[in-house]
Design a protein around this motif. Structure first.
Motif, PDB file in Angstrom:
ATOM      1  N   ASN A 182       4.080  -0.816  -0.877  1.00  5.28           N
ATOM      2  CA  ASN A 182       4.979   0.154   0.195  1.00  5.28           C
ATOM      3  C   ASN A 182       3.945   0.500   1.507  1.00  5.28           C
ATOM      4  O   ASN A 182       4.305   1.297   2.268  1.00  5.28           O
ATOM      5  N   GLY A 183       2.745   0.087   1.295  1.00  5.38           N
ATOM      6  CA  GLY A 183       1.491   0.490   2.299  1.00  5.38           C
ATOM      7  C   GLY A 183       1.081   1.753   2.132  1.00  5.38           C
ATOM      8  O   GLY A 183       0.166   2.110   2.858  1.00  5.38           O
ATOM      9  N   ASP A 184       1.075   2.362   0.754  1.00  5.73           N
ATOM     10  CA  ASP A 184       0.592   3.423   0.264  1.00  5.73           C
ATOM     11  C   ASP A 184      -0.928   2.892   0.009  1.00  5.73           C
ATOM     12  O   ASP A 184      -1.278   2.075  -0.679  1.00  5.73           O
TER      13      ASP A 184
END
Length: 108
Positions: free
Chosen positions: A64-66
Motif C-alpha cells: 500500500n506504500g506504507d
C-alpha cells in the motif's frame, strides 16, 4: 561499559554540536486524544517516526506504500529500561487495534 557523552552548552560561537536530536511533533501534546497517551508512548512514537526515515531510504514499504520499521519488544525494553509487560503496554497505546491508531503493529 557506559558510553560517556560530553554535553556542551550551546553558545553563539558554537551554535551546533554533534548531538543528534529527535523531532517531537507538537500534536502529541495538543490533540485531545493524543495528549492522553503516556509520555513513554509519545517517546516511543518519536523513536519509531525517526526510524521511519531510514526505512524510507531503504524502501521498506508494503504493497500500500506504507512505510514500516522493525523494532523488537526487546529494544523497547532497553529504551525504557523496563520489563516485557510494560513494553507491550506502551506499544499497545499506539496501535490501531488497541490504542490511538498511530501505528499498525504486526508480529514477525
Amino acid at each position: 561499559m557506559i558510553k560517556e557523552v560530553e554535553l556542551k552548552r550551546i553558545n553563539v560561537s558554537n551554535p551546533k554540536n554533534s548531538i543528534n536530536y529527535y523531532q517531537f511533533p507538537k500534536i502529541l501534546f495538543e490533540d485531545s486524544l493524543l495528549s492522553k497517551i503516556s509520555t513513554e508512548a509519545k517517546v516511543l512514537y518519536v523513536v519509531l517516526l525517526d526510524l521511519s526515515n531510514l526505512s524510507k531510504e531503504n524502501n521498506w514499504v508494503n504493497k500500500n506504500g506504507d512505510v514500516y520499521v522493525r523494532y523488537p519488544i526487546e529494544r523497547i525494553q532497553a529504551l525504557f529500561n523496563c520489563g516485557h509487560n510494560k513494553a507491550i503496554k506502551t506499544l499497545a497505546e499506539l496501535d490501531s487495534k488497541t490504542g490511538v491508531g498511530l501505528i499498525d503493529k504486526e508480529l514477525q
